[in-house]
Write an enzyme that holds these catalytic residues in place. Structure first.
Site, PDB file in Angstrom:
ATOM      1  N   GLU A 127       0.795  -1.236   0.000  1.00 20.29           N
ATOM      2  CA  GLU A 127       0.000   0.000   0.000  1.00 20.29           C
ATOM      3  C   GLU A 127       0.827   1.287   0.000  1.00 20.29           C
ATOM      4  O   GLU A 127       0.567   2.191   0.787  1.00 20.29           O
ATOM      5  CB  GLU A 127      -0.959  -0.012   1.193  1.00 20.29           C
ATOM      6  CG  GLU A 127      -1.884  -1.219   1.190  1.00 20.29           C
ATOM      7  CD  GLU A 127      -2.880  -1.216   2.366  1.00 20.29           C
ATOM      8  OE1 GLU A 127      -2.729  -0.396   3.281  1.00 20.29           O
ATOM      9  OE2 GLU A 127      -3.808  -2.036   2.328  1.00 20.29           O
ATOM     10  N   ASN A 169       2.215  -5.162  -3.146  1.00 19.62           N
ATOM     11  CA  ASN A 169       0.801  -5.480  -2.896  1.00 19.62           C
ATOM     12  C   ASN A 169       0.005  -4.200  -2.634  1.00 19.62           C
ATOM     13  O   ASN A 169       0.470  -3.321  -1.908  1.00 19.62           O
ATOM     14  CB  ASN A 169       0.736  -6.384  -1.652  1.00 19.62           C
ATOM     15  CG  ASN A 169      -0.616  -7.013  -1.406  1.00 19.62           C
ATOM     16  OD1 ASN A 169      -1.177  -7.649  -2.295  1.00 19.62           O
ATOM     17  ND2 ASN A 169      -1.157  -6.855  -0.196  1.00 19.62           N
ATOM     18  N   HIS A 205     -10.333  -6.151  -2.469  1.00 14.85           N
ATOM     19  CA  HIS A 205     -11.423  -5.963  -1.499  1.00 14.85           C
ATOM     20  C   HIS A 205     -12.576  -5.311  -2.253  1.00 14.85           C
ATOM     21  O   HIS A 205     -12.568  -4.110  -2.512  1.00 14.85           O
ATOM     22  CB  HIS A 205     -10.953  -5.076  -0.344  1.00 14.85           C
ATOM     23  CG  HIS A 205      -9.892  -5.705   0.490  1.00 14.85           C
ATOM     24  ND1 HIS A 205     -10.124  -6.849   1.230  1.00 14.85           N
ATOM     25  CD2 HIS A 205      -8.595  -5.391   0.692  1.00 14.85           C
ATOM     26  CE1 HIS A 205      -9.012  -7.178   1.870  1.00 14.85           C
ATOM     27  NE2 HIS A 205      -8.072  -6.322   1.545  1.00 14.85           N
ATOM     28  N   GLU A 234      -6.088 -10.710  -1.256  1.00 17.82           N
ATOM     29  CA  GLU A 234      -6.933 -10.483  -0.062  1.00 17.82           C
ATOM     30  C   GLU A 234      -8.403 -10.435  -0.461  1.00 17.82           C
ATOM     31  O   GLU A 234      -9.170  -9.603   0.036  1.00 17.82           O
ATOM     32  CB  GLU A 234      -6.535  -9.178   0.641  1.00 17.82           C
ATOM     33  CG  GLU A 234      -5.067  -9.120   1.028  1.00 17.82           C
ATOM     34  CD  GLU A 234      -4.667  -7.850   1.778  1.00 17.82           C
ATOM     35  OE1 GLU A 234      -5.556  -7.113   2.250  1.00 17.82           O
ATOM     36  OE2 GLU A 234      -3.454  -7.612   1.883  1.00 17.82           O
ATOM     37  N   ASP A 236     -12.143 -10.407  -0.926  1.00 23.11           N
ATOM     38  CA  ASP A 236     -13.437 -10.507  -0.254  1.00 23.11           C
ATOM     39  C   ASP A 236     -14.420  -9.635  -1.021  1.00 23.11           C
ATOM     40  O   ASP A 236     -14.031  -8.625  -1.606  1.00 23.11           O
ATOM     41  CB  ASP A 236     -13.383 -10.177   1.254  1.00 23.11           C
ATOM     42  CG  ASP A 236     -12.686  -8.875   1.602  1.00 23.11           C
ATOM     43  OD1 ASP A 236     -12.486  -8.021   0.722  1.00 23.11           O
ATOM     44  OD2 ASP A 236     -12.353  -8.694   2.790  1.00 23.11           O
TER      45      ASP A 236
HETATM   46  C1  XIL Z   1      -6.449  -6.270   8.285  1.00 16.03           C
HETATM   47  C2  XIL Z   1      -6.774  -7.454   9.174  1.00 16.03           C
HETATM   48  O1  XIL Z   1      -7.682  -8.290   8.490  1.00 16.03           O
HETATM   49  C3  XIL Z   1      -7.376  -6.980  10.478  1.00 16.03           C
HETATM   50  O2  XIL Z   1      -7.496  -8.059  11.397  1.00 16.03           O
HETATM   51  C4  XIL Z   1      -6.503  -5.898  11.114  1.00 16.03           C
HETATM   52  O3  XIL Z   1      -7.159  -5.371  12.261  1.00 16.03           O
HETATM   53  C5  XIL Z   1      -6.230  -4.780  10.113  1.00 16.03           C
HETATM   54  O4  XIL Z   1      -5.635  -5.336   8.947  1.00 16.03           O
HETATM   55  N1  XIL Z   1      -5.018  -4.556   3.684  1.00 16.03           N
HETATM   56  C6  XIL Z   1      -4.033  -5.394   4.150  1.00 16.03           C
HETATM   57  C7  XIL Z   1      -4.300  -6.277   5.310  1.00 16.03           C
HETATM   58  O5  XIL Z   1      -2.960  -5.480   3.532  1.00 16.03           O
HETATM   59  O6  XIL Z   1      -3.163  -6.490   6.115  1.00 16.03           O
HETATM   60  C8  XIL Z   1      -5.431  -5.761   6.165  1.00 16.03           C
HETATM   61  O7  XIL Z   1      -5.732  -6.740   7.148  1.00 16.03           O
HETATM   62  C9  XIL Z   1      -6.641  -5.447   5.303  1.00 16.03           C
HETATM   63  C10 XIL Z   1      -6.313  -4.375   4.290  1.00 16.03           C
END
Ligand code: XIL
Length: 301
Positions: A127, A169, A205, A234, A236
């Protein structure tokens, strides 16, 4: 095949999930994990605040628990994340300049060395680009150490664990847009100058504010064409029922259509495990039952 992992493996890919160490003792959770998935990403346990809570004092027990669970169940591991503006321990937040740069490099070297040979791919930098149309770097304490902090991070990771694939990422990079193009230009520049980078992770996401872009697959392909692998890291997808199921299938098919897409990782197992559980964005319901989204993802593999 009848599971996500085995179906993905049939095309040489993986299907992974984020895992929380403290949930491994939950038998509903671990039963699904062990049955369905062949890649794991520690959800929080490899982050800077977890692995180096005070400077030069490293803490690996929670992450090691996930790694040993994965190894004993023939799952591979995505390491996440070596350098990130978020989830930094307090002592890091109070550093700047050379002291911060050196702390970052020391952190990367230590963590990547501890897990040397055990990691399929590392999210080396997470990020680092700004949202919106600027195409600029995100402002952060790490960015303030100099624009070369990202390549310095990748070089340190390569030196510590030469066998791991090294990924950049990010989120909101799923379609062709100003942010993803800025990442694209960085990867292109790294490849041209021989800075080590092997893969780009697309967090994916998905929610109503950022639905799957129509050029999702084309975006994955343009990165692959630079000579890096791509991974859905990641995933979802907010929603329910048929709409959510169809969106999962779209994302799975996009990965399968790109030869250099190594696999997909969902960001948790049951909806109740999600960091945004109100969106019910995962493949299993709160009781661990398969949702329509599960069947749709499996059928698309
Ligand atoms: C999130 C986790 O799922 C949570 O448990 C934590 O409180 C915050 O981080 N981008 C990322 C992940 O790269 O590491 C994040 O994970 C979600 C967004």
């Amino acid at each position: 095949a009848t599971t996500l992992g085995a179906s993905a493996a049939a095309t040489g890919r993986y299907f992974g999930t984020a895992v929380a160490a403290y949930k491994l003792s939950d038998s509903v959770y671990s039963t699904i994990l062990d049955r369905e998935f062949n890649m794991v990403t520690p959800e929080n346990e490899m982050k800077w605040d977890a692995t180096e809570p005070s400077q030069n004092s490293f803490s690996y027990s929670s992450a090691d628990q996930i790694v040993s669970h994965a190894q004993s169940h023939n799952m591979r591991i995505r390491g996440h994340a070596l350098a990130w503006h978020s989830q930094q321990p307090g002592w890091v937040q109070s550093l700047s300049g050379t002291a911060l740069r050196n702390a970052m490099l020391n952190h990367i070297t230590n963590v990547a060395t501890h897990y040397k040979g055990k990691i399929y791919s590392w999210d080396v930098v997470n990020e680092a680009f700004a949202d919106g149309t600027s195409g600029a770097r995100r402002s952060s304490n790490l960015q303030n150490t100099g624009n070369d902090w990202i390549e310095a991070a990748f070089k340190a990771a390569r030196a510590a664990d030469p066998a791991a694939k090294l990924c950049y990422n990010d989120y909101n990079t799923d379609g062709v847009n100003a942010k993803s193009t800025a990442v694209y230009n960085m990867v292109k520049d790294f490849k041209a100058r021989g800075v080590p980078i092997d893969c780009v992770g697309f967090q994916s996401h998905i929610n109503s504010a950022s639905p799957v872009p129509s050029d999702y697959q084309a975006n994955l392909q343009r990165f692959a064409d630079l000579g890096v692998d791509v991974q859905i890291t990641e995933l979802d997808i907010a929603g329910s029922g048929t709409a959510q199921a169809n969106t999962y299938a779209t994302v799975v098919r996009a990965c399968l259509a790109v030869a250099r897409c190594n696999g997909l990782t969902v960001w948790g197992i049951r909806d109740s495990d999600s960091w945004r559980s109100g969106d019910t964005p995962l493949l299993f319901d709160n009781n661990g039952n398969k949702k329509a989204a599960y069947t749709s993802a499996l059928d698309a593999l």
